[in-house]
Design an enzyme around this catalytic site. Sequence first.
Site, PDB file in Angstrom:
ATOM      1  N   TRP A   1       0.817  -1.221   0.000  1.00 20.36           N
ATOM      2  CA  TRP A   1       0.000   0.000   0.000  1.00 20.36           C
ATOM      3  C   TRP A   1       0.851   1.271   0.000  1.00 20.36           C
ATOM      4  O   TRP A   1       0.302   2.368  -0.137  1.00 20.36           O
ATOM      5  CB  TRP A   1      -0.916   0.016   1.232  1.00 20.36           C
ATOM      6  CG  TRP A   1      -1.988  -1.032   1.221  1.00 20.36           C
ATOM      7  CD1 TRP A   1      -2.198  -1.998   0.265  1.00 20.36           C
ATOM      8  CD2 TRP A   1      -3.012  -1.218   2.206  1.00 20.36           C
ATOM      9  NE1 TRP A   1      -3.283  -2.765   0.607  1.00 20.36           N
ATOM     10  CE2 TRP A   1      -3.809  -2.311   1.787  1.00 20.36           C
ATOM     11  CE3 TRP A   1      -3.329  -0.578   3.398  1.00 20.36           C
ATOM     12  CZ2 TRP A   1      -4.902  -2.770   2.529  1.00 20.36           C
ATOM     13  CZ3 TRP A   1      -4.415  -1.029   4.135  1.00 20.36           C
ATOM     14  CH2 TRP A   1      -5.191  -2.118   3.697  1.00 20.36           C
TER      15      TRP A   1
ATOM     16  N   HIS B   1      12.731  -2.390  -0.788  1.00 19.09           N
ATOM     17  CA  HIS B   1      11.974  -1.846  -1.919  1.00 19.09           C
ATOM     18  C   HIS B   1      12.799  -0.742  -2.593  1.00 19.09           C
ATOM     19  O   HIS B   1      13.522  -0.007  -1.917  1.00 19.09           O
ATOM     20  CB  HIS B   1      10.630  -1.293  -1.422  1.00 19.09           C
ATOM     21  CG  HIS B   1       9.702  -0.960  -2.544  1.00 19.09           C
ATOM     22  ND1 HIS B   1       9.801   0.218  -3.264  1.00 19.09           N
ATOM     23  CD2 HIS B   1       8.684  -1.664  -3.109  1.00 19.09           C
ATOM     24  CE1 HIS B   1       8.867   0.217  -4.209  1.00 19.09           C
ATOM     25  NE2 HIS B   1       8.178  -0.908  -4.137  1.00 19.09           N
TER      26      HIS B   1
ATOM     27  N   GLU C   1      11.300  -6.259  -9.207  1.00 18.99           N
ATOM     28  CA  GLU C   1      10.559  -5.050  -9.576  1.00 18.99           C
ATOM     29  C   GLU C   1      11.467  -4.111 -10.368  1.00 18.99           C
ATOM     30  O   GLU C   1      12.265  -3.376  -9.774  1.00 18.99           O
ATOM     31  CB  GLU C   1      10.082  -4.313  -8.320  1.00 18.99           C
ATOM     32  CG  GLU C   1       9.157  -5.119  -7.440  1.00 18.99           C
ATOM     33  CD  GLU C   1       8.259  -4.217  -6.599  1.00 18.99           C
ATOM     34  OE1 GLU C   1       7.047  -4.415  -6.644  1.00 18.99           O
ATOM     35  OE2 GLU C   1       8.772  -3.311  -5.916  1.00 18.99           O
TER      36      GLU C   1
ATOM     37  N   SER D   1       3.505  -2.069 -12.001  1.00 18.95           N
ATOM     38  CA  SER D   1       2.306  -1.832 -12.820  1.00 18.95           C
ATOM     39  C   SER D   1       1.528  -3.109 -13.132  1.00 18.95           C
ATOM     40  O   SER D   1       1.008  -3.270 -14.240  1.00 18.95           O
ATOM     41  CB  SER D   1       2.673  -1.077 -14.106  1.00 18.95           C
ATOM     42  OG  SER D   1       3.210   0.189 -13.788  1.00 18.95           O
TER      43      SER D   1
HETATM   44  P1  13P Z   1       2.858  -0.263  -8.902  1.00 14.42           P
HETATM   45  O1  13P Z   1       2.081  -1.559  -8.965  1.00 14.42           O
HETATM   46  O2  13P Z   1       2.042   0.907  -8.459  1.00 14.42           O
HETATM   47  O3  13P Z   1       3.617  -0.025 -10.179  1.00 14.42           O
HETATM   48  O4  13P Z   1       3.958  -0.468  -7.744  1.00 14.42           O
HETATM   49  C1  13P Z   1       4.746  -1.592  -7.753  1.00 14.42           C
HETATM   50  C2  13P Z   1       5.465  -1.653  -6.461  1.00 14.42           C
HETATM   51  O5  13P Z   1       6.349  -0.867  -6.181  1.00 14.42           O
HETATM   52  C3  13P Z   1       5.075  -2.697  -5.510  1.00 14.42           C
HETATM   53  O6  13P Z   1       6.004  -2.815  -4.483  1.00 14.42           O
END
Ligand code: 13P
Length: 255
Positions: free
Chosen positions: A11, A96, A168, A214
């Site tokens: 979140w 992250h 990611e 995304s």
């Molecule tokens: P989005 O799904 O908003 O691109 O974010 C990805 C994210 O950073 C999940 O940790």
Amino acid sequence: MGRTPFIAGNWKMFKTIPEAVSFVRALKSSLTGLSGVEVAVCPPFTALAPVAEILRGSGIAVGAQDVFWEERGAYTGEVSPLMLKDAGCSCVIIGHSERRQFFGESDEKVNRKVKAALACGLTPIMCVGETLVQRENGITEKVVGEQTEAGLSGLSPEQAAGVVIAYEPVWAIGTGKTASDEDAQQVIAFIRRLVNDLYGFGTAERIRIQYGGSVKPGNAAGLLARPDIDGALVGGASLEIESFVGIIRAAAPGI
Ligand code: 13P
């Protein structure tokens, strides 16, 4: 033995306590009979305990978005793995890219946090990923490989198998640009080969590797159909019930 898909909602810095509470009440009723997929929500620290209270016994897990590596002490502003357990968490996002970018999170700190989380029985969701410049310079595997190796450093094969890695790509986060299914599969298969080289086949077969960046209901099924993609770490689309549940259904169509 197949790996159970794992969909986690990050979140980020969104939702007050009342917003979080009403969201998880609705999520819980949308996901009755949940099976074949693991689901977690990762609210801000302030909402962890009330959210965990509502989700207790539901099969939906609760995770934090960061953790410190010490159990207790004079570390103003930090939250320990023990405190996360106490609040009802079973997992925690570590490293992250937003923390690496804005808060000086190094591979070494990520590694200390991963070890501390495991020692306390929390499942680390360890994030790795390249920037756009790094991808354009052809060093994606080098960057992701170094982050993975450093983040898992010093773990036993058994401990490493219990980590969840979230791949990611930084350029895909919050931009609406998703890595193609094939690009995501390629990097994730590379990470699994690296885990195989470092910790052996048994660990590589068991470790779960998510894709993040995304992810939406419309692209989730294609990503999750790839053999090495074991789930998703979802940002924006995890903030609305309809889109989050849509992604979860893509992982377990029976729900
Ligand atoms: P989005 O799904 O908003 O691109 O974010 C990805 C994210 O950073 C999940 O940790």
